[in-house]
Structures are given as C-alpha cells and as structure tokens.
Design a protein around this motif. Structure first.
Motif, PDB file in Angstrom:
ATOM      1  N   HIS A   1     -16.421  32.436   0.314  1.00 20.79           N
ATOM      2  CA  HIS A   1     -15.844  31.187   0.827  1.00 20.79           C
ATOM      3  C   HIS A   1     -16.421  29.986   0.090  1.00 20.79           C
ATOM      4  N   LEU A   2     -17.717  30.017  -0.150  1.00 20.45           N
ATOM      5  CA  LEU A   2     -18.362  28.912  -0.850  1.00 20.45           C
ATOM      6  C   LEU A   2     -17.837  28.788  -2.275  1.00 20.45           C
ATOM      7  N   GLU A   3     -17.616  29.937  -2.926  1.00 19.15           N
ATOM      8  CA  GLU A   3     -17.079  29.920  -4.285  1.00 19.15           C
ATOM      9  C   GLU A   3     -15.642  29.381  -4.293  1.00 19.15           C
ATOM     10  N   ALA A   4     -14.845  29.794  -3.301  1.00 21.95           N
ATOM     11  CA  ALA A   4     -13.466  29.292  -3.209  1.00 21.95           C
ATOM     12  C   ALA A   4     -13.455  27.792  -2.954  1.00 21.95           C
ATOM     13  N   LEU A   5     -14.353  27.319  -2.092  1.00 21.04           N
ATOM     14  CA  LEU A   5     -14.449  25.885  -1.829  1.00 21.04           C
ATOM     15  C   LEU A   5     -14.868  25.118  -3.076  1.00 21.04           C
ATOM     16  N   ARG A   6     -15.787  25.699  -3.849  1.00 20.26           N
ATOM     17  CA  ARG A   6     -16.252  25.037  -5.070  1.00 20.26           C
ATOM     18  C   ARG A   6     -15.105  24.836  -6.052  1.00 20.26           C
ATOM     19  N   TRP A   7     -14.287  25.879  -6.250  1.00 21.80           N
ATOM     20  CA  TRP A   7     -13.174  25.757  -7.187  1.00 21.80           C
ATOM     21  C   TRP A   7     -12.086  24.829  -6.642  1.00 21.80           C
ATOM     22  N   THR A   8     -11.924  24.787  -5.329  1.00 12.81           N
ATOM     23  CA  THR A   8     -10.975  23.838  -4.736  1.00 12.81           C
ATOM     24  C   THR A   8     -11.400  22.410  -5.023  1.00 12.81           C
ATOM     25  N   LEU A   9     -12.692  22.123  -4.821  1.00 13.88           N
ATOM     26  CA  LEU A   9     -13.213  20.781  -5.088  1.00 13.88           C
ATOM     27  C   LEU A   9     -13.119  20.434  -6.565  1.00 13.88           C
ATOM     28  N   ILE A  10     -13.379  21.416  -7.428  1.00 14.29           N
ATOM     29  CA  ILE A  10     -13.301  21.163  -8.874  1.00 14.29           C
ATOM     30  C   ILE A  10     -11.883  20.802  -9.278  1.00 14.29           C
ATOM     31  N   ARG A  11     -10.896  21.543  -8.775  1.00  9.18           N
ATOM     32  CA  ARG A  11      -9.505  21.250  -9.123  1.00  9.18           C
ATOM     33  C   ARG A  11      -9.084  19.877  -8.595  1.00  9.18           C
ATOM     34  N   CYS A  12      -9.549  19.530  -7.392  1.00  5.45           N
ATOM     35  CA  CYS A  12      -9.214  18.210  -6.833  1.00  5.45           C
ATOM     36  C   CYS A  12      -9.828  17.089  -7.665  1.00  5.45           C
ATOM     37  N   VAL A  13     -11.093  17.249  -8.050  1.00  7.43           N
ATOM     38  CA  VAL A  13     -11.765  16.222  -8.845  1.00  7.43           C
ATOM     39  C   VAL A  13     -11.110  16.092 -10.217  1.00  7.43           C
ATOM     40  N   VAL A  14     -10.759  17.218 -10.836  1.00  2.00           N
ATOM     41  CA  VAL A  14     -10.097  17.175 -12.149  1.00  2.00           C
ATOM     42  C   VAL A  14      -8.763  16.446 -12.055  1.00  2.00           C
ATOM     43  N   ALA A  15      -7.981  16.733 -11.000  1.00  2.00           N
ATOM     44  CA  ALA A  15      -6.692  16.058 -10.829  1.00  2.00           C
ATOM     45  C   ALA A  15      -6.897  14.562 -10.645  1.00  2.00           C
ATOM     46  N   LEU A  16      -7.884  14.171  -9.846  1.00  2.00           N
ATOM     47  CA  LEU A  16      -8.159  12.747  -9.638  1.00  2.00           C
ATOM     48  C   LEU A  16      -8.582  12.074 -10.933  1.00  2.00           C
ATOM     49  N   VAL A  17      -9.450  12.735 -11.706  1.00  2.00           N
ATOM     50  CA  VAL A  17      -9.936  12.137 -12.964  1.00  2.00           C
ATOM     51  C   VAL A  17      -8.799  11.975 -13.960  1.00  2.00           C
ATOM     52  N   VAL A  18      -7.948  12.993 -14.086  1.00  2.00           N
ATOM     53  CA  VAL A  18      -6.833  12.923 -15.032  1.00  2.00           C
ATOM     54  C   VAL A  18      -5.883  11.791 -14.675  1.00  2.00           C
ATOM     55  N   PHE A  19      -5.515  11.687 -13.396  1.00  2.00           N
ATOM     56  CA  PHE A  19      -4.599  10.627 -12.980  1.00  2.00           C
ATOM     57  C   PHE A  19      -5.262   9.261 -13.038  1.00  2.00           C
ATOM     58  N   ALA A  20      -6.569   9.213 -12.774  1.00  2.00           N
ATOM     59  CA  ALA A  20      -7.277   7.942 -12.864  1.00  2.00           C
ATOM     60  C   ALA A  20      -7.322   7.446 -14.315  1.00  2.00           C
ATOM     61  N   ILE A  21      -7.524   8.360 -15.253  1.00  2.00           N
ATOM     62  CA  ILE A  21      -7.522   7.971 -16.669  1.00  2.00           C
ATOM     63  C   ILE A  21      -6.132   7.489 -17.083  1.00  2.00           C
ATOM     64  N   GLY A  22      -5.102   8.217 -16.649  1.00  2.00           N
ATOM     65  CA  GLY A  22      -3.742   7.781 -16.953  1.00  2.00           C
ATOM     66  C   GLY A  22      -3.421   6.432 -16.334  1.00  2.00           C
ATOM     67  N   GLY A  23      -3.865   6.218 -15.088  1.00  2.00           N
ATOM     68  CA  GLY A  23      -3.658   4.923 -14.451  1.00  2.00           C
ATOM     69  C   GLY A  23      -4.431   3.817 -15.133  1.00  2.00           C
ATOM     70  N   PHE A  24      -5.636   4.127 -15.600  1.00  2.00           N
ATOM     71  CA  PHE A  24      -6.449   3.126 -16.307  1.00  2.00           C
ATOM     72  C   PHE A  24      -5.764   2.689 -17.591  1.00  2.00           C
ATOM     73  N   ALA A  25      -5.143   3.648 -18.298  1.00  2.00           N
ATOM     74  CA  ALA A  25      -4.472   3.324 -19.560  1.00  2.00           C
ATOM     75  C   ALA A  25      -3.214   2.486 -19.334  1.00  2.00           C
ATOM     76  N   CYS A  26      -2.532   2.699 -18.203  1.00  2.00           N
ATOM     77  CA  CYS A  26      -1.274   1.991 -17.936  1.00  2.00           C
ATOM     78  C   CYS A  26      -1.437   0.837 -16.958  1.00  2.00           C
ATOM     79  N   MET A  27      -2.675   0.470 -16.630  1.00  2.00           N
ATOM     80  CA  MET A  27      -2.901  -0.469 -15.539  1.00  2.00           C
ATOM     81  C   MET A  27      -2.321  -1.849 -15.813  1.00  2.00           C
ATOM     82  N   ARG A  28      -2.300  -2.289 -17.064  1.00  2.00           N
ATOM     83  CA  ARG A  28      -1.745  -3.612 -17.355  1.00  2.00           C
ATOM     84  C   ARG A  28      -0.276  -3.693 -16.950  1.00  2.00           C
TER      85      ARG A  28
END
Length: 277
Positions: A13-40
């Motif tokens: 369960h702990l391993e499954a939770l870890r990968w869930t959190l990793i995928r969520c953080v990666v998705a947030l970082v990717v979209f945040a970078i895309g938003g940062f580039a298009c923010m103007r």
C-alpha cells in the motif's frame, strides 16, 4: 485474476501511495511549466480580461440592459481597470504562484482519477459504482463553480468596486497583488461552494440529512443567500444581486434534490372491533 485475490501488505500500500503521489507531482510540475511559459498570454486574454469593456459578460449584458433604463449601463466602451504594481518582486512571484494554481485547476480531473485508482481496490463493487459517480459529479460541479466565479461573480464584483466612488476627489487605483488575491479567492471559493450538492448527498447517505430540512429552512436559506449575494456583489441595483443570488439558490434546490426523502411516518392501524381470544 484468481478467485481469491491476494491481499496487499502495508508496504505494498505504501509503495502504491508513493507512485500515486509521484504521478500527481509530475503532472502538476509539467502543467505548471507549461502555464509558466504561456502565462503572458493567459494574463492578457484570461486573467485580466474582466478589466476591459470587451469582456464577454459585459457585451452580453449590454444587449440585455440597453433597452431597460433602470438597469446598470454595461455598454460603456471606455471602461477599463488599470492595475499598479507596488512591490518589486510581486510580478515574478505572482507568475510562479499563478502557474501552480492553473496547473492544479487543469490537472484536477487527473488528480481525482489517481485518488480513485488508489482507493478503488479496497471497495466492494457496489461501493465502486457509487464512489465513481461521486468523483465524476464532484469534479464537474467544481469546474462549473469556477466557471460561474470567473464569468459572472468576479466580473460583476470587480465592475462595481472599480466604478464605485466615495468622492470625486478620491481616485480609485488598484494594486496588482490585491487584484490577484481577489481573483483567485472568488473563483476557488465558488468552485468549493458548488460542491454543496455533493456534501448534502454524502450527509444524506450517512443519515444526517433529509429533504425535510431544506423544506423547513427554505425561507431562512433565501434570506441567508440574499445576504451572501449582497456581500459578494455589494451593488445597490437588483440586477447584479439577482445574477449572484439565483445560481446560489439553484445550488440549494439541487442539494435538496440529491438527498433522501424524509422517512414515512408509521400509520397506526385502527384497532379491530372483533376481539380475538
């Protein structure tokens, strides 16, 4: 899949939770970078759009109110809200924080899917069916609330506050930081407020709420919602007040629709005239 499914250990369960959190953080970082580039472009065409007279809501209301003299004038082409930056680091930090909030908004369905995928193995089939619709309905209502906040509540509030003058000697000047705080607060608050039907449904499932509550307190709710609408849009005209009140009241009635009906009172059967021995 075998008939007897092997139970996961604590570390699984702990391993499954870890990968869930990793995928969520990666998705947030990717979209945040895309938003940062298009923010103007996002700032010019989306975030600051309610500051100009050509905003979609103002153009729609102009067509509605032009023929009715006592309604506020939304056809003023000179309307514009000029924002001023006071602190030297505010634009950069606002750029970063807005990128994060935009990423959180855009990835919200995916984050809910990850949460669902993590908890679904522990549920029974009938629970999976109900919870799946809860996640879907909650996500749709959150986005609907954010849309109402952006297209209706925030521009109506901004237009009133920007054009309100206590005296001709006082010039209204708004800081960029206060604009962003108010913008994000109203939109996300409306997103949360639109979860009221889902919360009511969950309370109904727990046996803590039924439809008689909404019938009993409807008059009080109307007064409270009117006060809330007046606080959100402190305008003196009934039109602006109605634009905010009716969506809130619609949420109240929708919440009543999703809860259970009150349990039927048991009817005492009339005693028979024939006494059985």
């Amino acid at each position: 899949m075998s008939a007897q499914q092997e139970e996961m250990s604590f570390w699984d369960h702990l391993e499954a939770l870890r990968w869930t959190l990793i995928r969520c953080v990666v998705a947030l970082v990717v979209f945040a970078i895309g938003g940062f580039a298009c923010m103007r472009y996002i700032f010019d065409d989306v975030i600051l759009a309610p500051c100009r007279a050509d905003f979609i809501l103002y153009r729609m209301l102009c067509k509605v109110t032009v023929a009715i003299p006592f309604l506020p004038d939304f056809c003023d082409d000179t309307y514009v809200v000029i924002l001023y930056n006071i602190k030297i680091a505010t634009p950069f930090f606002t750029h970063m924080t807005t990128s994060f909030w935009l990423a959180l908004l855009l990835t919200f369905p995916y984050l809910m899917f990850e949460v669902w995928k993590f908890i679904s193995p522990a549920l029974y089939e009938n629970e999976k069916k109900n919870i799946k619709w809860v996640f879907l309905f909650g996500t749709l209502m959150f986005f609907l609330g954010c849309a109402v906040g952006y297209f209706l509540v925030f521009p109506m509030t901004l237009r009133f506050l920007a054009t309100y003058q206590l005296s001709e000697l006082i010039r209204n000047e708004f800081s960029f930081e206060s604009y962003m705080d108010y913008f994000l607060m109203l939109i996300f608050i409306m997103g949360i407020v639109f979860e009221l039907p889902l919360v009511s449904w969950l309370l109904s499932k727990l046996g803590l709420l039924n439809r008689s509550f909404f019938s009993k307190y409807r008059r009080y709710a109307i007064v409270v919602l009117l006060v809330a609408a007046a606080l959100i849009t402190p305008s003196s005209d009934p039109f602006s007040l109605a634009c905010v009140f009716f969506p809130l009241y619609g949420l109240y009635e929708l919440s009543a629709f999703f809860v259970k009906k009150p349990p039927e009172e048991e009817v005492d059967e009339p005693e028979s005239d024939i006494v059985k021995y």
